[in-house]
Design a protein around this motif. Structure first.
Motif, PDB file in Angstrom:
ATOM      1  N   LEU A   1       0.867  -1.097  -0.058  1.00 37.43           N
ATOM      2  CA  LEU A   1       0.131   0.123   0.020  1.00 37.43           C
ATOM      3  C   LEU A   1       0.754   1.274  -0.046  1.00 37.43           C
ATOM      4  O   LEU A   1       0.607   2.171  -0.757  1.00 37.43           O
ATOM      5  N   ALA A   2       2.053   1.277   0.926  1.00 40.50           N
ATOM      6  CA  ALA A   2       2.761   2.354   1.004  1.00 40.50           C
ATOM      7  C   ALA A   2       3.288   2.765  -0.449  1.00 40.50           C
ATOM      8  O   ALA A   2       3.451   3.880  -0.821  1.00 40.50           O
TER       9      ALA A   2
ATOM     10  N   VAL B   1       0.864   4.183  -2.910  1.00 40.64           N
ATOM     11  CA  VAL B   1       0.310   5.432  -2.413  1.00 40.64           C
ATOM     12  C   VAL B   1       1.385   6.562  -2.988  1.00 40.64           C
ATOM     13  O   VAL B   1       1.201   7.546  -3.453  1.00 40.64           O
TER      14      VAL B   1
ATOM     15  N   ILE C   1       1.014   9.528  -5.445  1.00 37.44           N
ATOM     16  CA  ILE C   1       1.148  10.993  -5.273  1.00 37.44           C
ATOM     17  C   ILE C   1       2.234  11.332  -6.126  1.00 37.44           C
ATOM     18  O   ILE C   1       2.241  12.706  -6.837  1.00 37.44           O
TER      19      ILE C   1
ATOM     20  N   ALA D   1      -3.043  13.644  -8.356  1.00 37.44           N
ATOM     21  CA  ALA D   1      -2.439  12.701  -7.097  1.00 37.44           C
ATOM     22  C   ALA D   1      -3.687  12.181  -6.350  1.00 37.44           C
ATOM     23  O   ALA D   1      -3.926  11.127  -5.822  1.00 37.44           O
TER      24      ALA D   1
ATOM     25  N   SER E   1      -4.698   8.340  -6.184  1.00 36.60           N
ATOM     26  CA  SER E   1      -4.698   7.531  -4.810  1.00 36.60           C
ATOM     27  C   SER E   1      -5.896   7.040  -4.617  1.00 36.60           C
ATOM     28  O   SER E   1      -5.854   5.772  -4.121  1.00 36.60           O
TER      29      SER E   1
ATOM     30  N   ILE F   1      -6.182   2.940  -4.318  1.00 40.40           N
ATOM     31  CA  ILE F   1      -6.642   2.323  -2.859  1.00 40.40           C
ATOM     32  C   ILE F   1      -7.802   1.364  -3.092  1.00 40.40           C
ATOM     33  O   ILE F   1      -7.814   0.323  -2.646  1.00 40.40           O
TER      34      ILE F   1
ATOM     35  N   TRP G   1      -6.297  -1.650  -4.678  1.00 40.69           N
ATOM     36  CA  TRP G   1      -5.639  -2.426  -3.670  1.00 40.69           C
ATOM     37  C   TRP G   1      -6.551  -3.159  -2.558  1.00 40.69           C
ATOM     38  O   TRP G   1      -5.972  -4.204  -2.172  1.00 40.69           O
ATOM     39  N   PHE G   2      -7.501  -2.420  -2.086  1.00 44.18           N
ATOM     40  CA  PHE G   2      -8.594  -3.323  -1.517  1.00 44.18           C
ATOM     41  C   PHE G   2      -9.156  -4.543  -1.945  1.00 44.18           C
ATOM     42  O   PHE G   2      -9.471  -5.483  -1.349  1.00 44.18           O
TER      43      PHE G   2
ATOM     44  N   ILE H   1      -1.094   4.609   7.113  1.00 41.48           N
ATOM     45  CA  ILE H   1      -0.450   5.059   5.664  1.00 41.48           C
ATOM     46  C   ILE H   1      -1.502   5.848   4.802  1.00 41.48           C
ATOM     47  O   ILE H   1      -1.431   6.902   4.128  1.00 41.48           O
ATOM     48  N   LEU H   2      -2.899   5.312   5.220  1.00 39.13           N
ATOM     49  CA  LEU H   2      -4.076   6.158   4.264  1.00 39.13           C
ATOM     50  C   LEU H   2      -4.292   7.686   4.825  1.00 39.13           C
ATOM     51  O   LEU H   2      -4.466   8.295   4.232  1.00 39.13           O
TER      52      LEU H   2
ATOM     53  N   ALA I   1      -1.164   9.669   3.787  1.00 43.14           N
ATOM     54  CA  ALA I   1      -1.521  10.095   2.237  1.00 43.14           C
ATOM     55  C   ALA I   1      -2.487  11.017   1.987  1.00 43.14           C
ATOM     56  O   ALA I   1      -2.490  12.121   1.480  1.00 43.14           O
TER      57      ALA I   1
ATOM     58  N   ILE J   1      -1.912  14.572   0.194  1.00 42.22           N
ATOM     59  CA  ILE J   1      -2.532  14.994  -0.961  1.00 42.22           C
ATOM     60  C   ILE J   1      -3.157  16.534  -0.420  1.00 42.22           C
ATOM     61  O   ILE J   1      -3.417  17.300  -1.416  1.00 42.22           O
TER      62      ILE J   1
END
Lengths: 165, 274
Positions: free
Chosen positions: A42-43, A46, A50, A68, A72, A76, A79-80, B7-8, B11, B15
């Motif tokens: 995830l990191a 992200v 960005i 960005a 994102s 995300i 990713w989920f 992390i979210l 982020a 942003i």
């Protein structure tokens, strides 16, 4: 990741839009972000979203941070869902590319409207054409970009090859 | 799971910070990245134009650029001479008020078409280092193309006049009636169009009438050809006329454009004597 984002952003900027489909542009950087959503942490995803978004906004003269934000969110979501879909299959990549293309158009348009940019009073048909065009391009490009990046990752040793039995 | 949550959050904060950065900071970042990407963007543009840049003879290309530049310069001077003649006729009772304005043309190649998918823009391979400044008019040998809206050291972005964000004070040459030209974008067939609004109802506009810049507001030099009237109608308020304009510049096949500098020459000798 840096090379993929740089090359992807330059190619995306250089490719002209599809006039017949609301000037839709190829969502190459978004496909790179989706790749990282499917195959990396995830990191890292992200970070790619960005960095890729800032690069796209700079090259495509959009307000800084808009791409960005959209990258994102879409990354995300991908990713989920990566653990509940067949994430290695080309069809999955095409579907995600298609959905992400629609999300990119609608997300950016929404942000541009909220931000009060001097955007045309766009007809809904133009936005719809643009979303369809971006979705089609995403659907076509996602499997290609995924394959290229996978090969690149194998070449650089980022993916460990499974030992042959 | 907790790590993902942090992390979210991080982020999201990042942003929001990026979106709310001051305009000067984002402009610096943007110009730096655009100039840094220029060495990649230029060969990419040549490759995407079917390898024209790879196979054309350099001297032939340079010769073509020079000839096109001369054509654009001569047409611009002709238009300005016609505009000055009209102005001179109208101001014949006054002395020394018309200044001879010298306009320098800066030739620039398009390196990126459709810079983004939301505005009708293109990127040129010249910028601040070449004497280009914001809001300078951009022309082709056929007529007005747009204006500079964004600039870095080595690149600049043109907003085409067919974009709805572009509005130009214009005049119908035959009738001397003024109005505002606004872009209508590109149709799905790739046809560019504009519309001229707020034209007086008292004038009889005919299809084919030429539309030029009026020079009001100071952004665009007077006398630059915008296009020709296609059809005319009363606007929805019934107080003014609107005309659909077909631009003279062909926006889909442009490779070379000319930025009109704002250099001004000396005043008339009579004015100086006064």
């Amino acid at each position: 990741m840096v090379v993929a984002l740089l090359v992807g952003a330059v190619v995306q900027q250089a490719l002209p839009g599809l006039t017949l489909l609301g000037q839709a542009k190829a969502p190459i950087v978004l496909c790179v972000v989706l790749y990282y959503a499917f195959h990396r942490s995830l990191a890292l995803m992200v970070l790619a979203a960005i960095a890729g978004g800032v690069l796209c906004d700079s090259l495509e003269a959009l307000p800084m941070g808009y791409s960005a934000a959209v990258f994102s969110v879409l990354g995300i979501v991908a990713w989920f869902y990566r653990d509940v879909v067949f994430s290695a299959r080309g069809v999955t990549h095409m579907v995600f590319g298609l959905l992400a293309g629609v999300g990119l158009t609608i997300g950016l348009y929404g942000l541009l409207l909220i931000g009060g940019e001097s955007l045309r009073e766009a007809a809904w048909s133009w936005i719809a054409f643009k979303a369809i065009g971006t979705a089609l391009l995403g659907m076509i490009l996602a499997p290609i970009i995924f394959t290229v990046l996978e090969r690149l990752d194998r070449l650089t040793g980022n993916i460990v090859m499974e030992p042959s039995s | 799971m907790r790590r993902s949550f942090y992390i979210l959050i991080l982020a999201g904060i990042l942003i929001v910070v990026i979106i709310n950065l001051p305009g000067s900071t984002t402009a610096r970042v943007s110009t730096f990245l655009r100039d840094a990407m220029l060495p990649l963007a230029r060969p990419m543009a040549h490759v995407l134009t079917l390898g024209q840049g790879l196979f054309l003879d350099e001297s032939q290309t340079a010769n073509n650029v020079q000839l096109l530049s001369e054509i654009a310069q001569l047409r611009l001077e002709l238009r300005q001479a016609q505009a000055l003649e009209q102005e001179n006729r109208a101001l014949r009772q006054m002395l020394g008020l018309s200044a001879h304005i010298d306009r320098r043309l800066i030739a620039a190649e398009i390196i990126v078409r459709d810079v983004n998918a939301w505005w009708q823009t293109a990127r040129l391979n010249k910028g601040l280092a070449d004497g280009i400044a914001l809001d300078m008019a951009v022309i082709t040998p056929e007529g007005l193309a747009g204006r500079i809206i964004r600039i870095s050291r080595n690149t600049s972005d043109v907003l085409f006049l067919v974009d709805p964000a572009c509005r130009i004070s214009a005049r119908l040459t035959r009738l001397d009636a003024c109005g505002i030209v606004r872009g209508q974008g590109m149709s799905w067939r790739g046809q560019a169009s504009c519309r001229m609004d707020f034209i007086s109802k008292a004038v009889q506009i005919m299809p084919g009438d030429e539309v030029i810049t009026s020079g009001l507001g100071g952004m665009y030099p007077p006398g630059l050809v915008i296009g020709h009237v296609e059809n005319v109608r009363l606007d929805h308020s019934g107080l003014y006329q609107s005309a659909d304009i077909v631009p003279t510049s062909n926006f889909r096949s442009l490779d070379l454009m000319f930025v009109v500098s704002r250099d001004e020459g000396p005043q008339d000798a009579k004015a100086e004597a006064e």
